[in-house]
Write a protein that holds these residues in place. Structure first.
Motif, PDB file in Angstrom:
ATOM      1  N   SER A  43     -76.635  36.912  22.430  1.00 33.17           N
ATOM      2  CA  SER A  43     -75.836  35.702  22.662  1.00 33.17           C
ATOM      3  C   SER A  43     -75.188  35.230  21.372  1.00 33.17           C
ATOM      4  N   SER A  44     -75.958  35.256  20.267  1.00 31.57           N
ATOM      5  CA  SER A  44     -75.421  34.845  18.960  1.00 31.57           C
ATOM      6  C   SER A  44     -74.293  35.759  18.506  1.00 31.57           C
ATOM      7  N   ASP A  45     -74.416  37.050  18.863  1.00 35.51           N
ATOM      8  CA  ASP A  45     -73.386  38.026  18.475  1.00 35.51           C
ATOM      9  C   ASP A  45     -72.178  37.992  19.403  1.00 35.51           C
ATOM     10  N   GLY A  46     -72.262  37.202  20.450  1.00 34.99           N
ATOM     11  CA  GLY A  46     -71.149  37.119  21.392  1.00 34.99           C
ATOM     12  C   GLY A  46     -71.087  38.268  22.380  1.00 34.99           C
ATOM     13  N   ASP A  47     -72.156  39.061  22.475  1.00 36.02           N
ATOM     14  CA  ASP A  47     -72.183  40.179  23.416  1.00 36.02           C
ATOM     15  C   ASP A  47     -72.796  39.673  24.730  1.00 36.02           C
ATOM     16  N   ASP A  48     -71.957  39.084  25.568  1.00 42.52           N
ATOM     17  CA  ASP A  48     -72.440  38.435  26.784  1.00 42.52           C
ATOM     18  C   ASP A  48     -73.076  39.410  27.763  1.00 42.52           C
ATOM     19  N   GLN A  49     -72.511  40.616  27.882  1.00 40.42           N
ATOM     20  CA  GLN A  49     -73.055  41.578  28.830  1.00 40.42           C
ATOM     21  C   GLN A  49     -74.450  42.034  28.415  1.00 40.42           C
ATOM     22  N   LEU A  50     -74.612  42.317  27.122  1.00 40.41           N
ATOM     23  CA  LEU A  50     -75.922  42.728  26.631  1.00 40.41           C
ATOM     24  C   LEU A  50     -76.928  41.596  26.796  1.00 40.41           C
ATOM     25  N   ALA A  51     -76.488  40.382  26.506  1.00 39.58           N
ATOM     26  CA  ALA A  51     -77.382  39.225  26.661  1.00 39.58           C
ATOM     27  C   ALA A  51     -77.832  39.094  28.111  1.00 39.58           C
ATOM     28  N   MET A  52     -76.884  39.267  29.038  1.00 43.41           N
ATOM     29  CA  MET A  52     -77.224  39.167  30.457  1.00 43.41           C
ATOM     30  C   MET A  52     -78.228  40.241  30.854  1.00 43.41           C
ATOM     31  N   ASP A  53     -78.001  41.452  30.374  1.00 40.75           N
ATOM     32  CA  ASP A  53     -78.918  42.557  30.692  1.00 40.75           C
ATOM     33  C   ASP A  53     -80.324  42.275  30.160  1.00 40.75           C
ATOM     34  N   LYS A  54     -80.389  41.753  28.936  1.00 39.05           N
ATOM     35  CA  LYS A  54     -81.691  41.455  28.331  1.00 39.05           C
ATOM     36  C   LYS A  54     -82.399  40.326  29.082  1.00 39.05           C
ATOM     37  N   TRP A  55     -81.645  39.303  29.473  1.00 39.04           N
ATOM     38  CA  TRP A  55     -82.257  38.192  30.199  1.00 39.04           C
ATOM     39  C   TRP A  55     -82.759  38.632  31.566  1.00 39.04           C
ATOM     40  N   GLU A  56     -82.009  39.521  32.231  1.00 40.03           N
ATOM     41  CA  GLU A  56     -82.457  40.025  33.527  1.00 40.03           C
ATOM     42  C   GLU A  56     -83.760  40.816  33.382  1.00 40.03           C
ATOM     43  N   ALA A  57     -83.820  41.642  32.344  1.00 42.83           N
ATOM     44  CA  ALA A  57     -85.048  42.411  32.093  1.00 42.83           C
ATOM     45  C   ALA A  57     -86.199  41.471  31.734  1.00 42.83           C
ATOM     46  N   PHE A  58     -85.896  40.445  30.949  1.00 40.18           N
ATOM     47  CA  PHE A  58     -86.900  39.453  30.556  1.00 40.18           C
ATOM     48  C   PHE A  58     -87.455  38.738  31.788  1.00 40.18           C
ATOM     49  N   ASP A  59     -86.559  38.282  32.673  1.00 42.86           N
ATOM     50  CA  ASP A  59     -86.998  37.551  33.861  1.00 42.86           C
ATOM     51  C   ASP A  59     -87.837  38.424  34.779  1.00 42.86           C
ATOM     52  N   LEU A  60     -87.486  39.712  34.866  1.00 40.23           N
ATOM     53  CA  LEU A  60     -88.238  40.618  35.730  1.00 40.23           C
ATOM     54  C   LEU A  60     -89.677  40.783  35.233  1.00 40.23           C
ATOM     55  N   VAL A  61     -89.841  40.974  33.920  1.00 35.75           N
ATOM     56  CA  VAL A  61     -91.184  41.146  33.354  1.00 35.75           C
ATOM     57  C   VAL A  61     -91.965  39.837  33.393  1.00 35.75           C
ATOM     58  N   MET A  62     -91.233  38.727  33.275  1.00 30.80           N
ATOM     59  CA  MET A  62     -91.890  37.419  33.270  1.00 30.80           C
ATOM     60  C   MET A  62     -92.233  36.903  34.660  1.00 30.80           C
ATOM     61  N   ARG A  63     -91.730  37.533  35.678  1.00 29.97           N
ATOM     62  CA  ARG A  63     -91.877  36.990  37.033  1.00 29.97           C
ATOM     63  C   ARG A  63     -93.330  36.703  37.425  1.00 29.97           C
ATOM     64  N   PRO A  64     -94.265  37.613  37.187  1.00 25.04           N
ATOM     65  CA  PRO A  64     -95.654  37.274  37.558  1.00 25.04           C
ATOM     66  C   PRO A  64     -96.209  36.100  36.760  1.00 25.04           C
ATOM     67  N   TYR A  65     -95.726  35.920  35.532  1.00 30.22           N
ATOM     68  CA  TYR A  65     -96.195  34.796  34.729  1.00 30.22           C
ATOM     69  C   TYR A  65     -95.580  33.479  35.223  1.00 30.22           C
ATOM     70  N   TYR A  66     -94.304  33.549  35.671  1.00 29.38           N
ATOM     71  CA  TYR A  66     -93.698  32.359  36.272  1.00 29.38           C
ATOM     72  C   TYR A  66     -94.478  31.968  37.526  1.00 29.38           C
ATOM     73  N   ARG A  67     -94.849  32.974  38.325  1.00 20.83           N
ATOM     74  CA  ARG A  67     -95.572  32.688  39.552  1.00 20.83           C
ATOM     75  C   ARG A  67     -96.960  32.133  39.255  1.00 20.83           C
ATOM     76  N   ALA A  68     -97.578  32.615  38.172  1.00 18.85           N
ATOM     77  CA  ALA A  68     -98.894  32.090  37.785  1.00 18.85           C
ATOM     78  C   ALA A  68     -98.774  30.627  37.348  1.00 18.85           C
ATOM     79  N   ALA A  69     -97.658  30.310  36.678  1.00 16.12           N
ATOM     80  CA  ALA A  69     -97.453  28.934  36.220  1.00 16.12           C
ATOM     81  C   ALA A  69     -97.058  28.016  37.377  1.00 16.12           C
TER      82      ALA A  69
END
Length: 362
Positions: free
Chosen positions: A255-281
């Motif tokens: 995001s800081s580098d202005g690479d919006d597509q890469l940022a989106m891809d990273k956030w999607e991967a982040f949310d997928l791995v975090m999903r069980p932790y979100y559900r636990a919370a």
């Protein structure tokens, strides 16, 4: 469930300046039509199930739901009614074709800003009625052109009546350690924004407020991964921790580098791995808690089907089979769809309200 397109008022200047009470605002509820044969003068007795200020939802004793508009009453009367969820009410009024009919030309004129002349009001009434007719026929572009004409007449009056907050009050909502130099610059930009806005110079006023927030944004610091996890209130396993942390940091860096597509891809991967932790919370509600959200009764047969599907959704979540969850939710709501259809809100304009033993007349 069929739903009419919601009307969007074109009041750009007023919205940009945060001027309240410009036009009647739509809630997230859909504009629904009714085929009910209830006649004018209908009396509705029931329970308030939702309260949105000058609009409430009432579950009638007969089982029907009413979207009640209180727009013919004054704000003081509505406040005195003091609606609360669960309150018993008796309301006299008329069934309308659409929620859009709440906003009659009389209501519109009543909410015009101070200073509008009689000649302008007559012109506004004609434009308003024509715009409403076009919208009922779903001629949105043509209606938008009329709203633009309306705004050219009314915006100067809204601006004239606009009383912006003093700079020291406005800046107090930002909890940042601004330097003295930045505060001086921001105060100048803020005052210029007000002056240009009141003069009707939208373009230059926009430039000033953009510069103002550029300074504000310089003080915002993204939370570290550990700060984020602490706020979430969960614990990451030792195996997942380095993977999730790297995704979080990579997403911010992209995001800081202005690479919006890469940022989106990273956030999607982040949310997928975090999903069980979100559900636990934030655990899913029990089936009974889920069904308590709906204020209608479901047959025993459908209730059994719903519980089976819902149990399956929980199992899929627990086993990380997230790609199958959406289709199961579709199955869940397909069972409920007939009940939603049978419980459409009937638009109803109130002319008399009885609540807590007191009677209010428009």
């Amino acid at each position: 469930m069929s739903r009419e397109k919601l009307r969007m008022f074109v009041v750009s200047i007023a919205l940009a300046l945060g001027i309240g009470g410009v036009m009647p605002s739509y809630t997230s509820a859909a504009v629904e039509q009714t085929k009910s044969q209830i006649q004018i003068g209908q009396i509705v007795k029931g329970t308030v199930v939702e309260n949105w200020g000058n609009e409430i939802i009432v579950k009638g004793d007969s089982g029907e739901r009413y979207h009640v508009g209180l727009h013919t009453f004054s704000e003081e009367q509505i406040q005195a009614m003091n609606f609360s969820v669960g309150a018993l009410v008796q309301i006299e009024g008329e069934v309308l074709e659409s929620i859009a009919d709440f906003y009659s030309v009389d209501y519109y004129v009543k909410n015009l800003p101070l200073g509008v002349t009689e000649d302008e009001i007559k012109k506004l009434e004609l434009l308003y009625n024509e715009a409403m007719t076009l919208e009922k026929n779903e001629l949105w572009e043509e209606a938008g052109e009329l709203w633009a004409q309306i705004n050219r007449i009314t915006n100067p009056y809204y601006l004239a009546n606009w009383e912006p907050e003093p700079f020291d009050v406005y800046i107090s909502m930002f909890d940042y350690p601004f330097t003295s130099d930045d505060l001086l610059q921001m105060e100048e930009l803020y005052n210029q924004w007000i002056s240009l806005s009141k003069s009707g110079d939208e373009k230059e006023s926009g430039v000033k407020i953009d510069r103002f927030f550029e300074i504000v944004n310089n003080y915002y610091v993204e939370p570290t991964f550990d700060e984020y996890i602490i706020d979430l209130g969960t614990t990451i396993s030792k195996v997942d921790y380095p993977v999730i942390k790297k995704l979080y940091e990579d997403a911010h860096q992209a995001s800081s580098d202005g690479d919006d597509q890469l940022a989106m891809d990273k956030w999607e991967a982040f949310d997928l791995v975090m999903r069980p932790y979100y559900r636990a919370a934030y655990p899913m509600p029990t089936f009974n808690e889920q069904m308590a959200y709906y204020d209608f009764e479901v047959s025993k047969e459908d209730l059994s089907k719903l519980q089976k599907v819902y149990t399956g959704i929980i199992d899929l979540e627990l086993n990380g089979k997230y790609e199958q969850v959406d289709s199961q939710w579709e199955s869940f709501y397909s069972i409920l769809e007939p009940y939603f259809s049978m419980n459409l809100n009937i638009p109803f304009r109130a002319s008399q309200v009885i609540i807590n033993g007191k009677t209010y007349l428009k």
